[in-house]
Design a protein around this motif. Structure first.
Motif, PDB file in Angstrom:
ATOM      1  N   ARG A   1       0.433  -1.419   0.491  1.00 53.41           N
ATOM      2  CA  ARG A   1      -0.430  -0.267  -0.050  1.00 53.41           C
ATOM      3  C   ARG A   1       1.301   1.733   0.141  1.00 53.41           C
ATOM      4  O   ARG A   1       0.709   2.049  -0.542  1.00 53.41           O
ATOM      5  CB  ARG A   1      -0.689  -0.105   1.449  1.00 53.41           C
TER       6      ARG A   1
ATOM      7  N   THR B   1       2.446   1.617  -3.777  1.00 54.35           N
ATOM      8  CA  THR B   1       1.234   1.848  -4.069  1.00 54.35           C
ATOM      9  C   THR B   1       0.988   4.139  -3.964  1.00 54.35           C
ATOM     10  O   THR B   1       0.392   4.965  -4.950  1.00 54.35           O
ATOM     11  CB  THR B   1      -0.155   1.262  -4.091  1.00 54.35           C
TER      12      THR B   1
ATOM     13  N   GLN C   1       3.778   5.392  -5.272  1.00 52.18           N
ATOM     14  CA  GLN C   1       3.549   5.783  -7.183  1.00 52.18           C
ATOM     15  C   GLN C   1       2.434   6.887  -7.650  1.00 52.18           C
ATOM     16  O   GLN C   1       2.328   7.702  -8.764  1.00 52.18           O
ATOM     17  CB  GLN C   1       3.147   4.475  -8.008  1.00 52.18           C
ATOM     18  N   SER C   2       1.355   7.403  -7.024  1.00 59.53           N
ATOM     19  CA  SER C   2       0.420   7.816  -6.935  1.00 59.53           C
ATOM     20  C   SER C   2       1.172   9.532  -6.937  1.00 59.53           C
ATOM     21  O   SER C   2       0.900  11.048  -7.057  1.00 59.53           O
ATOM     22  CB  SER C   2      -0.984   7.469  -6.567  1.00 59.53           C
TER      23      SER C   2
ATOM     24  N   THR D   1      -9.246   6.493  -7.240  1.00 57.23           N
ATOM     25  CA  THR D   1      -8.309   5.504  -6.871  1.00 57.23           C
ATOM     26  C   THR D   1      -6.378   5.790  -7.135  1.00 57.23           C
ATOM     27  O   THR D   1      -6.959   6.735  -8.116  1.00 57.23           O
ATOM     28  CB  THR D   1      -8.936   4.393  -8.041  1.00 57.23           C
ATOM     29  N   THR D   2      -5.982   5.342  -6.617  1.00 60.58           N
ATOM     30  CA  THR D   2      -4.320   4.652  -7.371  1.00 60.58           C
ATOM     31  C   THR D   2      -4.390   4.767  -8.389  1.00 60.58           C
ATOM     32  O   THR D   2      -4.854   4.096  -9.715  1.00 60.58           O
ATOM     33  CB  THR D   2      -3.799   4.636  -6.525  1.00 60.58           C
ATOM     34  N   LEU D   3      -2.798   5.196  -9.074  1.00 56.55           N
ATOM     35  CA  LEU D   3      -3.084   4.538 -10.234  1.00 56.55           C
ATOM     36  C   LEU D   3      -2.737   3.259 -10.758  1.00 56.55           C
ATOM     37  O   LEU D   3      -3.364   3.131 -11.572  1.00 56.55           O
ATOM     38  CB  LEU D   3      -1.559   5.140 -11.437  1.00 56.55           C
ATOM     39  N   ASP D   4      -2.909   2.776  -9.702  1.00 50.96           N
ATOM     40  CA  ASP D   4      -3.239   0.554  -9.981  1.00 50.96           C
ATOM     41  C   ASP D   4      -4.060   0.523  -9.606  1.00 50.96           C
ATOM     42  O   ASP D   4      -5.049  -0.840  -9.790  1.00 50.96           O
ATOM     43  CB  ASP D   4      -1.775   0.184  -9.662  1.00 50.96           C
ATOM     44  N   GLY D   5      -5.218   1.715  -9.193  1.00 51.04           N
ATOM     45  CA  GLY D   5      -6.435   1.105  -9.027  1.00 51.04           C
ATOM     46  C   GLY D   5      -7.064   0.628  -7.459  1.00 51.04           C
ATOM     47  O   GLY D   5      -8.152   0.214  -7.381  1.00 51.04           O
ATOM     48  N   SER D   6      -5.873   0.880  -6.223  1.00 48.49           N
ATOM     49  CA  SER D   6      -6.350   0.516  -5.050  1.00 48.49           C
ATOM     50  C   SER D   6      -7.572   1.814  -5.058  1.00 48.49           C
ATOM     51  O   SER D   6      -6.774   3.466  -5.079  1.00 48.49           O
ATOM     52  CB  SER D   6      -5.157   1.284  -4.290  1.00 48.49           C
TER      53      SER D   6
END
Length: 803
Positions: free
Chosen positions: A595, A598, A601-602, A742-747
């Motif tokens: 997490r 993640t 990265q955002s 969401t974050t860039l990975d979809g979280s």
């Protein structure tokens, strides 16, 4: 673990009516210390061959307590040299810890043969009394000792003598000594009620004062053999248990929060970390170490987590009232000034001495390797050197890792090598096969390198495990390293702090005194990374090392020289102790670390802001490593350390939940009405984080609505942005649409916002009606124009008169 058992209960005490043997031996109380001291008989069993047998177990009360407890207070000299007094004096205290009075309390001193193996440094302390066969007389120290009453006494015994019983020490070495106390509990018989053991290092023998012949061997001091000194490297740890409160991200202006204020006391004058640093400052000063031998052999091992904490303390800090809720109420910390002074002193010492960084927060490297998170591995092994160098302004030794558990398995070795480690320091008893080589090639789980795909090898260098175990016993919270064999384990609580220090001094001197005929002798001395030695203990140990170097029994071997040694001998495997962390903890660290990555990265870096995504997320990632810390896990505070780790993980999870919840879509009030079937939706997304963040919009809409993807949206730091969402609706009813970011990975970030949408779209019917109305309008307009062109009045104008 071996326990010096006391198994016989008070009910069976009458069975200890043993035969009384004649008193032999010469231990004596020093004059003036206690009232009249009369020699007492040894409690032993007569036998035909003249050997002395002793009671195997000491009796206990019905409650399971010993009748008497014997504690060593001081030993003089702590290390025997050619200029020492020719006798050993022990000050000790005996206390009635039973449920009745004890009469005729008497003590004698005994010794065993010199230790000849490293394992003997520990196993000799659990030997049966028969092995301590050089004995003195029992001397009465109290006629009666009532419940809870204590009596301190001094006892002295010659090192060697031709006229009276002595310890019979005739050569340099390390000797186990024992004080044995007898007594007669009320309603019982005379029995051995306790003993206390310790090691006595003898680096040289003073002359025997009883020898009158000037040419006799004992008439002169006996110096040690210095023809083949041992090459010695000493690691000196500066570390603490994790203190920073968990779950709080990085900041450039907010003060840090600590879970307690104990570190302030450790940094202050007389505190544990103060005495560890002061010992180095004192022992390496030019007048005491003129040749720099001690400084050359010494390398400071520093936990970067400690430096991060102390550095932040210097700017003022808070202490939370509830570590499980770091954002709760807090009080002012008291150690800012002490932290600043200590850090300044450390900078001065580090600037002229070898320094190496420990794994961050003494983390369990095996657990980190099992989690298999590249970012977490970098934080544990690569970042520490950068942290130490940045705070202290030095260049530390790199490519070297000091294992926090004493060993590395194949998986961990692969992780170390991938992180850039060239040499790992492990306990000698973790290596298979055993090897005397200073450095050996360590086998890992990776396929061996080839000419086309070379892989940097990983070397293993070793420290003496028995010496490390003895050093771990020093301090107010003694511990036993995880890899210590069972036959070398015993209850450290039965020994006094002085006795445990003597054991450590014996272990440090052992390698210089034993095996002097073996070529190429080397030893690395490494205390536990979290070491609770304090008071005069650190200075005593460094003074012992310094004496070995000055006397020629040892030569300095800098860590840099050790790391430059080429690997030799056969390749070796290393084992590691099984992690004490449960599977749930490992899984939680793995998920929370993912997490954090993640989130990283955002987050977006702002050129004008000193706070970067890396600095913002660093404390959260470090919390994961702190939760995996080995500090305190092998000691009496193991349960407390485990509780702290679980609390830290829970607080980090709450902190991450709060951060994730700080970016969300604001729910509009009322019903959102679309003017047409293709009218856009206008949403507001808010970011309460101190950094911009890139987000994606997630839409959960019914089949009647089609929403176009708006792509990546950047939300400003502590601000909001309106997002225009193209939408198409082909139904007239009210619709409910769920929106979230969401974050860039979809979280998912924040909460889901549900929007009620009312559409004015009538579809095909509206188009037909509109077309019909248009046609009718054209028809009526054409009719009017037709009548006007023909000059005929329009019937629709009947009744209308021009003015």
């Amino acid at each position: 673990m071996i326990v010096r058992a006391r198994k016989v209960t008070a009910v069976a005490l009458t069975s200890f009516l043993l035969a009384v043997a004649p008193a032999v031996g010469g231990a004596a109380l020093l004059p003036g210390q206690l009232p009249s001291a009369a020699a007492q008989p040894d409690v032993s069993v007569d036998n035909t061959d003249g050997a002395t047998g002793t009671v195997s177990d000491t009796p206990m009360t019905q409650a399971g307590n010993p009748f008497l407890t014997l504690r060593i207070d001081t030993v003089a000299p702590s290390t025997v040299t050619t200029t020492s007094d020719p006798f050993v004096t022990v000050r000790a205290t005996v206390t009635n810890t039973g449920d009745r009075s004890v009469q005729d309390v008497s003590v004698r001193m005994q010794s065993a043969a010199a230790i000849d193996t490293t394992a003997g440094l520990r196993t000799s302390l659990t030997l049966d009394q028969d092995s301590f066969d050089r004995v003195g007389n029992f001397v009465t120290i109290a006629d009666t000792l009532e419940e809870d009453e204590s009596r301190q006494f001094d006892m002295s015994m010659p090192l060697r003598s031709t006229t009276e019983p002595s310890l019979d020490i005739d050569a340099p070495g390390v000797y186990p000594l024992l004080l044995n106390v007898n007594g007669t509990p009320e309603y019982g018989g005379t029995a051995r009620l306790d003993d206390a053991r310790f090691l006595l290092p003898v680096v040289g023998l003073p002359r025997n004062p009883d020898e009158q012949d000037p040419v006799a061997p004992d008439a002169s001091p006996l110096p040690p053999n210095t023809r083949n000194p041992v090459a010695m490297t000493v690691l000196w740890p500066l570390a603490d248990i994790p203190r920073l409160a968990a779950g709080l991200p990085g900041s450039v202006d907010e003060r840090v929060r600590l879970i307690d204020d104990e570190l302030a006391g450790e940094l202050a004058d007389g505190g544990r970390l103060d005495t560890l640093l002061k010992a180095v400052e004192f022992a390496t000063q030019p007048n005491l170490d003129p040749g720099g031998n001690l400084a050359s052999s010494l390398c400071l091992g520093i936990d970067p987590d400690l430096l991060v904490t102390v550095s932040n303390m210097t700017r003022g800090y808070l202490v939370v009232d509830n570590p499980a809720d770091p954002a709760s109420t807090a009080r002012e910390g008291t150690g800012a000034a002490a932290a600043a002074r200590w850090l300044s002193r450390l900078e001065a010492v580090a600037s002229s001495n070898c320094v190496t960084a420990m794994p961050f927060s003494q983390t369990d490297l095996g657990a980190v390797a099992d989690i298999d998170d590249a970012a977490l591995l970098r934080g544990a092994l690569t970042a520490p050197a950068d942290i130490v160098d940045g705070i202290l302004g030095i260049t530390s030794t790199r490519g070297f890792t000091w294992s926090s558990t004493g060993g590395v398995d194949a998986n961990t070795a692969d992780a170390l090598r991938s992180a850039g480690t060239g040499t790992v320091l492990v306990a000698d008893n973790s290596l298979s096969p055993p090897t005397p080589a200073p450095t050996s090639l360590l086998l890992t789980g990776t396929v061996p390198p080839t000419d086309t795909e070379p892989i940097a090898p990983l070397a293993a260098t070793q420290y003496d495990a028995a010496t490390a175990t003895a050093l771990a016993g020093v301090g107010d919270t003694p511990s036993t390293p995880a890899l210590t064999p069972n036959d070398q384990r015993f209850d450290l609580a039965t020994d006094s702090r002085t006795a445990r220090l003597q054991d450590a001094l014996g272990a440090v001197n052992f390698h210089a005194l034993v095996g002097t005929d073996r070529p190429g002798r080397t030893v690395t001395v490494a205390p536990p990374q979290y070491w609770t030695a304090g008071g005069d203990e650190p200075s005593a140990i460094l003074s012992s090392v310094s004496s070995l170097l000055r006397s020629g029994l040892a030569t300095p071997r800098p860590l840099s020289d050790l790391l430059a040694e080429p690997v030799s001998g056969p390749p070796v495997n290393s084992i590691d102790a099984a992690t004490e962390l449960d599977a749930r903890t490992i899984a939680l660290v793995r998920s929370q670390s993912a997490r954090i990555e993640t989130l990283m990265q955002s987050l977006v870096e702002e050129p004008q802001s000193p706070l970067t995504p890396r600095l913002y997320a660093a404390p959260l990632r470090e919390d994961m490593l702190r939760a995996l810390s080995t500090a305190g896990r092998a000691s009496s505070i193991d349960e407390e350390a485990g509780t702290m780790a679980r609390t830290r993980l829970a607080a980090t999870r709450i902190g991450l939940d709060t951060i994730y919840g700080s970016v969300t879509v604001l729910a509009p009030g009322g019903v959102y009405t679309l003017a047409s079937e293709q009218s856009p939706l206008l949403l507001v997304a808010r970011n309460d984080l101190p950094l911009p963040v890139n987000v994606l919009l997630r839409v959960d809409a019914p089949p009647e609505m089609t929403v176009s993807d708006v792509g990546v949206t950047q939300l400003p730091a502590r601000g909001s942005r309106t997002i225009t969402v193209p939408a198409e609706v082909d139904d007239t009813r009210n619709l409910s649409v769920d929106f979230s970011v969401t974050t860039l990975d979809g979280s998912r970030l924040g909460e889901v916002s549900t929007v009620s949408v009312r559409s004015n779209a009538y579809g095909q019917a509206l188009a037909i009606i509109t077309a019909c109305a248009g046609a009718l309008l054209l028809l009526l307009a054409g009719r009017r124009l037709w009548h006007r062109f023909r000059g005929q009045p329009d019937p629709a104008d009947e009744g209308y008169e021009r003015p």
